[in-house]
Design a protein around this motif. Structure first.
Motif, mmCIF file in Angstrom:
data_model
loop_
_atom_site.group_PDB
_atom_site.id
_atom_site.type_symbol
_atom_site.label_atom_id
_atom_site.label_comp_id
_atom_site.label_asym_id
_atom_site.label_seq_id
_atom_site.Cartn_x
_atom_site.Cartn_y
_atom_site.Cartn_z
ATOM 1 N N UNK A 9 0.821 -1.216 0.000
ATOM 2 C CA UNK A 9 0.000 0.000 0.000
ATOM 3 C C UNK A 9 0.853 1.264 0.000
ATOM 4 N N UNK A 10 1.928 1.278 0.773
ATOM 5 C CA UNK A 10 2.746 2.491 0.840
ATOM 6 C C UNK A 10 3.404 2.789 -0.506
ATOM 7 N N UNK A 11 3.818 1.775 -1.231
ATOM 8 C CA UNK A 11 4.404 1.980 -2.561
ATOM 9 C C UNK A 11 3.351 2.519 -3.532
ATOM 10 N N UNK A 12 2.139 2.015 -3.436
ATOM 11 C CA UNK A 12 1.064 2.514 -4.294
ATOM 12 C C UNK A 12 0.758 3.972 -3.977
ATOM 13 N N UNK A 13 0.754 4.322 -2.707
ATOM 14 C CA UNK A 13 0.495 5.714 -2.326
ATOM 15 C C UNK A 13 1.614 6.637 -2.798
ATOM 16 N N UNK A 14 2.855 6.175 -2.752
ATOM 17 C CA UNK A 14 3.976 6.959 -3.286
ATOM 18 C C UNK A 14 3.793 7.189 -4.784
ATOM 19 N N UNK A 15 3.392 6.145 -5.496
ATOM 20 C CA UNK A 15 3.146 6.250 -6.935
ATOM 21 C C UNK A 15 2.032 7.261 -7.217
ATOM 22 N N UNK A 16 0.933 7.161 -6.487
ATOM 23 C CA UNK A 16 -0.194 8.079 -6.676
ATOM 24 C C UNK A 16 0.245 9.515 -6.394
ATOM 25 N N UNK A 17 1.042 9.708 -5.372
ATOM 26 C CA UNK A 17 1.545 11.042 -5.048
ATOM 27 C C UNK A 17 2.393 11.592 -6.193
ATOM 28 N N UNK A 18 3.277 10.776 -6.744
ATOM 29 C CA UNK A 18 4.126 11.224 -7.867
ATOM 30 C C UNK A 18 3.295 11.574 -9.096
ATOM 31 N N UNK A 19 2.316 10.727 -9.399
ATOM 32 C CA UNK A 19 1.484 10.974 -10.586
ATOM 33 C C UNK A 19 0.690 12.266 -10.429
ATOM 34 N N UNK A 20 0.140 12.499 -9.250
ATOM 35 C CA UNK A 20 -0.611 13.742 -9.039
ATOM 36 C C UNK A 20 0.324 14.949 -9.084
ATOM 37 N N UNK A 21 1.514 14.824 -8.510
ATOM 38 C CA UNK A 21 2.475 15.937 -8.553
ATOM 39 C C UNK A 21 2.819 16.294 -9.998
ATOM 40 N N UNK A 22 3.006 15.293 -10.840
ATOM 41 C CA UNK A 22 3.279 15.560 -12.262
ATOM 42 C C UNK A 22 2.074 16.214 -12.931
ATOM 43 N N UNK A 23 0.878 15.749 -12.600
ATOM 44 C CA UNK A 23 -0.328 16.323 -13.192
ATOM 45 C C UNK A 23 -0.502 17.775 -12.780
ATOM 46 N N UNK A 24 -0.231 18.083 -11.525
ATOM 47 C CA UNK A 24 -0.342 19.463 -11.031
ATOM 48 C C UNK A 24 0.676 20.339 -11.750
ATOM 49 N N UNK A 25 1.890 19.836 -11.926
ATOM 50 C CA UNK A 25 2.923 20.586 -12.635
ATOM 51 C C UNK A 25 2.521 20.836 -14.076
ATOM 52 N N UNK A 26 2.045 19.786 -14.734
ATOM 53 C CA UNK A 26 1.602 19.919 -16.141
ATOM 54 C C UNK A 26 0.412 20.860 -16.259
ATOM 55 N N UNK A 27 -0.551 20.739 -15.356
ATOM 56 C CA UNK A 27 -1.735 21.585 -15.406
ATOM 57 C C UNK A 27 -1.353 23.040 -15.135
#
Length: 72
Positions: free
Chosen positions: A50-68
């Motif tokens: 679960x912690x690895x999945x949450x790290x992945x989700x955090x990275x993906x959202x951070x990239x999306x926020x940067x792109x947006x």
């Protein structure tokens, strides 16, 4: 197949970023068993925890926020 799953996750993250959603909201959405779009994140959780999945989700959202932020 993993690349396809990541693209779906990234697209969902972009929608969450546009709506000013939080990483907690994205995680809740993606890790919900009835949400087909979260299959990739759930696979990571099953495979790596679960912690690895949450790290992945955090990275993906951070990239999306940067792109947006740079295009919106």
């Amino acid at each position: 197949m993993a690349e396809h799953g990541h693209r779906i996750t990234a697209a969902i993250a972009c929608h969450v970023a546009r709506a000013d959603g939080s990483v907690e909201q994205l995680a809740q959405l993606l890790l919900h068993p009835d949400h087909e779009g979260g299959r990739h994140a759930r696979h990571i959780a099953l495979r790596s925890g679960q912690s690895r999945a949450l790290e992945y989700i955090h990275r993906v959202l951070a990239c999306a926020v940067t792109d947006f932020g740079s295009s919106g």
